[in-house]
Motif scaffolding. Structure first.
Motif, PDB file in Angstrom:
ATOM      1  N   THR A 226     -49.518   4.988  52.872  1.00 39.46           N
ATOM      2  CA  THR A 226     -49.115   5.882  53.968  1.00 39.46           C
ATOM      3  C   THR A 226     -47.626   6.181  53.922  1.00 39.46           C
ATOM      4  O   THR A 226     -47.201   7.333  54.068  1.00 39.46           O
ATOM      5  N   ARG A 227     -46.823   5.156  53.711  1.00 42.06           N
ATOM      6  CA  ARG A 227     -45.366   5.346  53.663  1.00 42.06           C
ATOM      7  C   ARG A 227     -44.985   6.259  52.506  1.00 42.06           C
ATOM      8  O   ARG A 227     -44.197   7.199  52.663  1.00 42.06           O
ATOM      9  N   ASN A 228     -45.553   6.038  51.349  1.00 43.29           N
ATOM     10  CA  ASN A 228     -45.191   6.850  50.195  1.00 43.29           C
ATOM     11  C   ASN A 228     -45.753   8.264  50.288  1.00 43.29           C
ATOM     12  O   ASN A 228     -45.139   9.206  49.787  1.00 43.29           O
TER      13      ASN A 228
ATOM     14  N   SER B 136     -42.478   8.949  44.412  1.00 41.90           N
ATOM     15  CA  SER B 136     -43.630   8.481  45.174  1.00 41.90           C
ATOM     16  C   SER B 136     -44.893   9.241  44.793  1.00 41.90           C
ATOM     17  O   SER B 136     -45.960   8.648  44.567  1.00 41.90           O
TER      18      SER B 136
ATOM     19  N   ARG C 222     -39.801   2.103  48.070  1.00 42.10           N
ATOM     20  CA  ARG C 222     -39.641   3.112  49.112  1.00 42.10           C
ATOM     21  C   ARG C 222     -39.941   2.544  50.501  1.00 42.10           C
ATOM     22  O   ARG C 222     -39.774   3.223  51.501  1.00 42.10           O
ATOM     23  N   MET C 223     -40.397   1.281  50.568  1.00 39.01           N
ATOM     24  CA  MET C 223     -40.769   0.679  51.848  1.00 39.01           C
ATOM     25  C   MET C 223     -39.519   0.213  52.600  1.00 39.01           C
ATOM     26  O   MET C 223     -38.668  -0.446  52.024  1.00 39.01           O
TER      27      MET C 223
ATOM     28  N   ASP D 224     -50.608   0.551  54.215  1.00 36.37           N
ATOM     29  CA  ASP D 224     -49.260   0.881  54.675  1.00 36.37           C
ATOM     30  C   ASP D 224     -48.373   1.350  53.527  1.00 36.37           C
ATOM     31  O   ASP D 224     -47.520   2.232  53.706  1.00 36.37           O
TER      32      ASP D 224
ATOM     33  N   ARG E 236     -45.860   9.891  53.001  1.00 39.33           N
ATOM     34  CA  ARG E 236     -44.885  10.538  53.882  1.00 39.33           C
ATOM     35  C   ARG E 236     -43.632  10.922  53.090  1.00 39.33           C
ATOM     36  O   ARG E 236     -43.099  12.028  53.242  1.00 39.33           O
ATOM     37  N   VAL E 237     -43.169  10.019  52.224  1.00 37.32           N
ATOM     38  CA  VAL E 237     -41.995  10.321  51.388  1.00 37.32           C
ATOM     39  C   VAL E 237     -42.294  11.478  50.447  1.00 37.32           C
ATOM     40  O   VAL E 237     -41.472  12.374  50.237  1.00 37.32           O
TER      41      VAL E 237
END
Length: 248
Positions: A133-135, A217, A247-248, A130, A137-138
């Motif tokens: 994946t989040r980073n 990121s 960034r989360m 997770d 996307r950023v």
């Protein structure tokens, strides 16, 4: 005789300090060639080249101290950070060097590299899925068209020296070349988000903050595995993994 201090050492290169002389040992002659040429072109203070005898480059120590080091505190004043921002702007407005630099990779190539690295980080269990994946996307915001500028390519705060509120020099130019200006600004403020306003005050132009955050990121995702494999700790407080978690 002065003691020999190992400043940094890994399988690609090493830097030693003997008194007021730094010795950079690099098996890749092209990197040393870029470093010397970039320093001769850069419109900001750089170290004096004392001599070259491949694979060694000898440069003189700069006056002053670095702004800090990733993961550690910075005692430099807001004015010093602003002065660094002004120096970075001067570099970015200089005539373009004739070669591409680290910050000049195409969006297509960078996206492919990033996707492959994210897959490795997850499959090897180096980082939680997770978080990656989040980073990822950023990081997408950094993959956009940009106008090439003269970039340093590895503008960590440890590479910028100040004395009082003035920049006395910038070191480690082996990744310099044509590239994305916001990559330099993001590298310089990585882990020091609270100093970004000071840097941009000195830089003196509007900046897309989403792109800066994207580069934080992106650079961190690409760095984690390399750092682990070369004996560094991206999990140390304030370093790359903490940047990703923020960034989360």
């Amino acid at each position: 005789m002065d003691e020999v201090e190992v400043v940094v050492a890994h399988s690609e290169r090493a830097t030693l300090r003997v008194g007021d002389v730094f010795l950079k040992v690099d098996a890749d002659q092209a990197r040393i060639d870029v470093e010397v040429e970039a320093m001769s072109r850069a419109p900001v203070p750089t170290p004096e080249v004392l001599w070259r005898k491949p694979p060694v480059l000898a440069i003189a120590a700069l006056p002053g101290t670095t702004l800090g080091r990733l993961g550690g505190p910075s005692t430099a004043s807001p004015a010093a950070w602003a002065a660094a921002g002004a120096a970075i702007r001067t570099l970015h407005e200089a005539p373009l060097p004739p070669w591409p630099g680290r910050a000049g990779r195409s969006s297509v190539a960078l996206a492919a590299e990033l996707d492959a690295e994210c897959d490795v980080l997850v499959t090897r269990g180096l980082l939680p899925a997770d978080l990656v994946t989040r980073n990822r996307r950023v990081a997408q915001a950094a993959l956009r068209p940009w106008t090439p500028t003269f970039t340093h390519g590895d503008l960590q705060i440890a590479h910028v020296f100040v004395e009082g509120d003035e920049v006395t020099g910038v070191i480690d130019w082996s990744e310099a070349g044509r590239g994305d200006a916001l990559y330099d600004l993001a590298t310089f403020t990585l882990g020091y988000e609270s100093r970004l306003d000071d840097v941009l005050a000195g830089y003196g132009t509007d900046i897309d903050l989403d792109v800066i955050r994207a580069w934080w990121s992106l650079r961190s995702l690409l760095a984690v595995r390399w750092l682990i494999e070369h004996g560094f700790d991206p999990f140390a407080p304030g370093c790359e993994v903490d940047v990703l978690k923020s960034r989360m």
